[in-house]
Design a protein around this motif. Sequence first.
Motif, PDB file in Angstrom:
ATOM      1  N   ASN A  80      11.719   0.338   3.873  1.00 57.74           N
ATOM      2  CA  ASN A  80      12.569   1.513   4.050  1.00 57.74           C
ATOM      3  C   ASN A  80      13.198   1.990   2.748  1.00 57.74           C
ATOM      4  O   ASN A  80      13.809   3.068   2.717  1.00 57.74           O
ATOM      5  CB  ASN A  80      13.664   1.226   5.080  1.00 57.74           C
ATOM      6  CG  ASN A  80      13.135   1.192   6.493  1.00 57.74           C
ATOM      7  OD1 ASN A  80      11.967   1.468   6.736  1.00 57.74           O
ATOM      8  ND2 ASN A  80      13.980   0.835   7.444  1.00 57.74           N
ATOM      9  N   GLN A  81      13.073   1.190   1.710  1.00 59.75           N
ATOM     10  CA  GLN A  81      13.632   1.571   0.415  1.00 59.75           C
ATOM     11  C   GLN A  81      12.643   2.354  -0.438  1.00 59.75           C
ATOM     12  O   GLN A  81      12.990   2.814  -1.530  1.00 59.75           O
ATOM     13  CB  GLN A  81      14.093   0.308  -0.319  1.00 59.75           C
ATOM     14  CG  GLN A  81      15.160  -0.484   0.430  1.00 59.75           C
ATOM     15  CD  GLN A  81      15.364  -1.876  -0.137  1.00 59.75           C
ATOM     16  OE1 GLN A  81      15.089  -2.131  -1.302  1.00 59.75           O
ATOM     17  NE2 GLN A  81      15.841  -2.795   0.704  1.00 59.75           N
ATOM     18  N   ILE A  82      11.418   2.515   0.065  1.00 53.97           N
ATOM     19  CA  ILE A  82      10.402   3.252  -0.686  1.00 53.97           C
ATOM     20  C   ILE A  82      10.668   4.750  -0.564  1.00 53.97           C
ATOM     21  O   ILE A  82      10.881   5.273   0.534  1.00 53.97           O
ATOM     22  CB  ILE A  82       8.988   2.916  -0.163  1.00 53.97           C
ATOM     23  CG1 ILE A  82       8.716   1.415  -0.311  1.00 53.97           C
ATOM     24  CG2 ILE A  82       7.933   3.711  -0.935  1.00 53.97           C
ATOM     25  CD1 ILE A  82       7.411   0.968   0.326  1.00 53.97           C
ATOM     26  N   LEU A 107       0.827  -1.204   0.000  1.00 55.32           N
ATOM     27  CA  LEU A 107       0.000   0.000   0.000  1.00 55.32           C
ATOM     28  C   LEU A 107       0.866   1.261   0.000  1.00 55.32           C
ATOM     29  O   LEU A 107       0.622   2.199  -0.765  1.00 55.32           O
ATOM     30  CB  LEU A 107      -0.924   0.007   1.223  1.00 55.32           C
ATOM     31  CG  LEU A 107      -1.770   1.265   1.399  1.00 55.32           C
ATOM     32  CD1 LEU A 107      -2.791   1.393   0.267  1.00 55.32           C
ATOM     33  CD2 LEU A 107      -2.473   1.270   2.750  1.00 55.32           C
ATOM     34  N   ILE A 108       1.871   1.290   0.872  1.00 54.07           N
ATOM     35  CA  ILE A 108       2.750   2.458   0.955  1.00 54.07           C
ATOM     36  C   ILE A 108       3.462   2.676  -0.372  1.00 54.07           C
ATOM     37  O   ILE A 108       3.572   3.822  -0.851  1.00 54.07           O
ATOM     38  CB  ILE A 108       3.758   2.286   2.113  1.00 54.07           C
ATOM     39  CG1 ILE A 108       3.028   2.335   3.458  1.00 54.07           C
ATOM     40  CG2 ILE A 108       4.840   3.358   2.067  1.00 54.07           C
ATOM     41  CD1 ILE A 108       3.876   1.902   4.636  1.00 54.07           C
ATOM     42  N   GLN A 109       3.942   1.602  -0.989  1.00 57.35           N
ATOM     43  CA  GLN A 109       4.599   1.696  -2.296  1.00 57.35           C
ATOM     44  C   GLN A 109       3.659   2.296  -3.332  1.00 57.35           C
ATOM     45  O   GLN A 109       4.030   3.191  -4.101  1.00 57.35           O
ATOM     46  CB  GLN A 109       5.049   0.310  -2.744  1.00 57.35           C
ATOM     47  CG  GLN A 109       5.717   0.273  -4.116  1.00 57.35           C
ATOM     48  CD  GLN A 109       7.118   0.821  -4.092  1.00 57.35           C
ATOM     49  OE1 GLN A 109       7.997   0.274  -3.435  1.00 57.35           O
ATOM     50  NE2 GLN A 109       7.348   1.918  -4.796  1.00 57.35           N
ATOM     51  N   ASP A 110       2.431   1.826  -3.348  1.00 56.38           N
ATOM     52  CA  ASP A 110       1.443   2.284  -4.318  1.00 56.38           C
ATOM     53  C   ASP A 110       1.095   3.754  -4.093  1.00 56.38           C
ATOM     54  O   ASP A 110       1.117   4.575  -5.026  1.00 56.38           O
ATOM     55  CB  ASP A 110       0.187   1.417  -4.221  1.00 56.38           C
ATOM     56  CG  ASP A 110      -0.719   1.559  -5.434  1.00 56.38           C
ATOM     57  OD1 ASP A 110      -1.100   2.693  -5.747  1.00 56.38           O
ATOM     58  OD2 ASP A 110      -1.062   0.538  -6.053  1.00 56.38           O
ATOM     59  N   LEU A 111       0.792   4.110  -2.852  1.00 57.74           N
ATOM     60  CA  LEU A 111       0.394   5.487  -2.554  1.00 57.74           C
ATOM     61  C   LEU A 111       1.527   6.477  -2.781  1.00 57.74           C
ATOM     62  O   LEU A 111       1.290   7.644  -3.116  1.00 57.74           O
ATOM     63  CB  LEU A 111      -0.101   5.589  -1.115  1.00 57.74           C
ATOM     64  CG  LEU A 111      -1.377   4.824  -0.763  1.00 57.74           C
ATOM     65  CD1 LEU A 111      -1.692   4.967   0.721  1.00 57.74           C
ATOM     66  CD2 LEU A 111      -2.558   5.317  -1.601  1.00 57.74           C
ATOM     67  N   VAL A 162       8.083   8.859   1.041  1.00 57.96           N
ATOM     68  CA  VAL A 162       7.218   8.601   2.186  1.00 57.96           C
ATOM     69  C   VAL A 162       7.991   8.965   3.451  1.00 57.96           C
ATOM     70  O   VAL A 162       9.220   9.072   3.436  1.00 57.96           O
ATOM     71  CB  VAL A 162       6.741   7.133   2.240  1.00 57.96           C
ATOM     72  CG1 VAL A 162       5.886   6.794   1.032  1.00 57.96           C
ATOM     73  CG2 VAL A 162       7.920   6.172   2.328  1.00 57.96           C
ATOM     74  N   TYR A 163       7.268   9.128   4.565  1.00 58.83           N
ATOM     75  CA  TYR A 163       7.877   9.627   5.800  1.00 58.83           C
ATOM     76  C   TYR A 163       7.609   8.656   6.934  1.00 58.83           C
ATOM     77  O   TYR A 163       6.463   8.301   7.209  1.00 58.83           O
ATOM     78  CB  TYR A 163       7.310  11.009   6.136  1.00 58.83           C
ATOM     79  CG  TYR A 163       7.518  12.013   5.023  1.00 58.83           C
ATOM     80  CD1 TYR A 163       8.665  12.791   4.966  1.00 58.83           C
ATOM     81  CD2 TYR A 163       6.555  12.162   4.017  1.00 58.83           C
ATOM     82  CE1 TYR A 163       8.865  13.706   3.939  1.00 58.83           C
ATOM     83  CE2 TYR A 163       6.743  13.070   2.979  1.00 58.83           C
ATOM     84  CZ  TYR A 163       7.900  13.842   2.946  1.00 58.83           C
ATOM     85  OH  TYR A 163       8.093  14.722   1.929  1.00 58.83           O
ATOM     86  N   TYR A 164       8.696   8.230   7.578  1.00 56.37           N
ATOM     87  CA  TYR A 164       8.606   7.225   8.634  1.00 56.37           C
ATOM     88  C   TYR A 164       8.761   7.847  10.017  1.00 56.37           C
ATOM     89  O   TYR A 164       9.606   8.723  10.233  1.00 56.37           O
ATOM     90  CB  TYR A 164       9.694   6.160   8.442  1.00 56.37           C
ATOM     91  CG  TYR A 164       9.818   5.199   9.606  1.00 56.37           C
ATOM     92  CD1 TYR A 164       8.781   4.322   9.908  1.00 56.37           C
ATOM     93  CD2 TYR A 164      10.955   5.194  10.412  1.00 56.37           C
ATOM     94  CE1 TYR A 164       8.882   3.444  10.981  1.00 56.37           C
ATOM     95  CE2 TYR A 164      11.064   4.319  11.480  1.00 56.37           C
ATOM     96  CZ  TYR A 164      10.029   3.445  11.763  1.00 56.37           C
ATOM     97  OH  TYR A 164      10.123   2.583  12.823  1.00 56.37           O
ATOM     98  N   HIS A 166       2.638   9.134   5.307  1.00 49.97           N
ATOM     99  CA  HIS A 166       3.389   8.905   6.536  1.00 49.97           C
ATOM    100  C   HIS A 166       3.048   7.512   7.052  1.00 49.97           C
ATOM    101  O   HIS A 166       1.919   7.036   6.873  1.00 49.97           O
ATOM    102  CB  HIS A 166       3.024   9.946   7.602  1.00 49.97           C
ATOM    103  CG  HIS A 166       3.444  11.332   7.224  1.00 49.97           C
ATOM    104  ND1 HIS A 166       4.535  11.962   7.774  1.00 49.97           N
ATOM    105  CD2 HIS A 166       2.889  12.227   6.340  1.00 49.97           C
ATOM    106  CE1 HIS A 166       4.645  13.174   7.254  1.00 49.97           C
ATOM    107  NE2 HIS A 166       3.662  13.358   6.387  1.00 49.97           N
ATOM    108  N   TYR A 167       4.011   6.864   7.705  1.00 52.21           N
ATOM    109  CA  TYR A 167       3.709   5.586   8.332  1.00 52.21           C
ATOM    110  C   TYR A 167       4.453   5.467   9.650  1.00 52.21           C
ATOM    111  O   TYR A 167       5.542   6.012   9.826  1.00 52.21           O
ATOM    112  CB  TYR A 167       4.001   4.406   7.406  1.00 52.21           C
ATOM    113  CG  TYR A 167       5.443   4.142   7.058  1.00 52.21           C
ATOM    114  CD1 TYR A 167       6.146   3.092   7.661  1.00 52.21           C
ATOM    115  CD2 TYR A 167       6.109   4.904   6.096  1.00 52.21           C
ATOM    116  CE1 TYR A 167       7.467   2.818   7.321  1.00 52.21           C
ATOM    117  CE2 TYR A 167       7.425   4.636   5.752  1.00 52.21           C
ATOM    118  CZ  TYR A 167       8.102   3.593   6.373  1.00 52.21           C
ATOM    119  OH  TYR A 167       9.414   3.332   6.035  1.00 52.21           O
ATOM    120  N   ILE A 168       3.796   4.766  10.574  1.00 55.20           N
ATOM    121  CA  ILE A 168       4.327   4.573  11.926  1.00 55.20           C
ATOM    122  C   ILE A 168       4.369   3.082  12.219  1.00 55.20           C
ATOM    123  O   ILE A 168       3.366   2.382  12.055  1.00 55.20           O
ATOM    124  CB  ILE A 168       3.442   5.272  12.985  1.00 55.20           C
ATOM    125  CG1 ILE A 168       3.373   6.777  12.737  1.00 55.20           C
ATOM    126  CG2 ILE A 168       3.961   4.994  14.395  1.00 55.20           C
ATOM    127  CD1 ILE A 168       2.404   7.502  13.679  1.00 55.20           C
TER     128      ILE A 168
END
Length: 338
Positions: free
Chosen positions: A45-47, A18-22, A50-52, A31-33
């Motif tokens: 972490n290679q995407i 999902l994160i890769q797609d978005l 995006v913000y971790y 953002h993801y937590i």
Amino acid sequence: MKKLILVLGGSTFMGKELIQDLSQNESYEVHYINRGKNYWNNAVNQIKNVYYTYGNREDTNDFTTLLRYLSKKLNVGINGRNWEAVIDFSAFYSNQVKSVYAALRGLCNLYIFISTDSIYDVCKIKQIPITEDQDQRKELTESQKKGESYGHNKLKCEEFLQNYVIEGSFRYVILRLPDVIGPFDDSGRFFALIKWIQQNDKHPIQVDQAVQSEQISLVYSTDVVNCIKYFIQNIPVQNQIYNVCFDETISYIELAQVILDKITKKQLNIKHVVEASKFYPSVDCGVINNQKIKELGIQFTPLMTALEKTIDFFLKEALNYEAENKAALEKLNRKLTA
């Protein structure tokens, strides 16, 4: 201004996909937590773009504080700026859902809670395939609650949303998933099943003769991602609950045979036992009905297409991941010696 998306969990599998797609959609700031656990060589972490943020949900008060801090940092709540959607893969207890609600009530346009068909194992089921309205809890003893702890606790999460969320303050969609298949599956079950079938001459697949033709509901990880994207783009006017699964079902023997056919043309070696040791299904409730979500126009990948892609991944690419190979073998050995 870009729309803010927050993913809770998402270290691997559906969350990573999902994160890769978005991340490829210029309309979103993603953002993801999560706890930063390492799956599949930490591929998430290679995407890019995006913000971790590190976050642990064990202390729900701390997690509420973290969500408030991140929201304030991003000016959420100012001039009508909200989280467009929060997708929660990692809530397993109701207090974890409460912590999100406490932090983001009124600040989130849509909360998507990833639930499970395991909730039906603790509900009164009247007909198969199971529809979404068959979610009335049945009476369970404390020992039964422990035995069905996953479904019991996920249902408590749902019950909090249905019974305590103030109408209009926190729109939500609950997605009830059966066993999920697809590349980068972090459960290890599909990988272990493949390794079992690779040793099928030596270790027969175990099957309960009384239920050997019992059908299983599955869902493809990419289809789950597509459903989530649909709801981000089409926020419902009312809170909703949906079963998400393939149109087709399959038996455990049929599933094993499909895998074996990708390895060799031998006949499946089967051992009939009273209580079979097996990887699928993870529930006892029976298959689920996806008619409600299909009425939205959502289409699902054909089961055989998804199985082929999943099997190909685990027979080829997955062999490059040492930790996951070791974990799958350990899971298989525990199953064989159970």
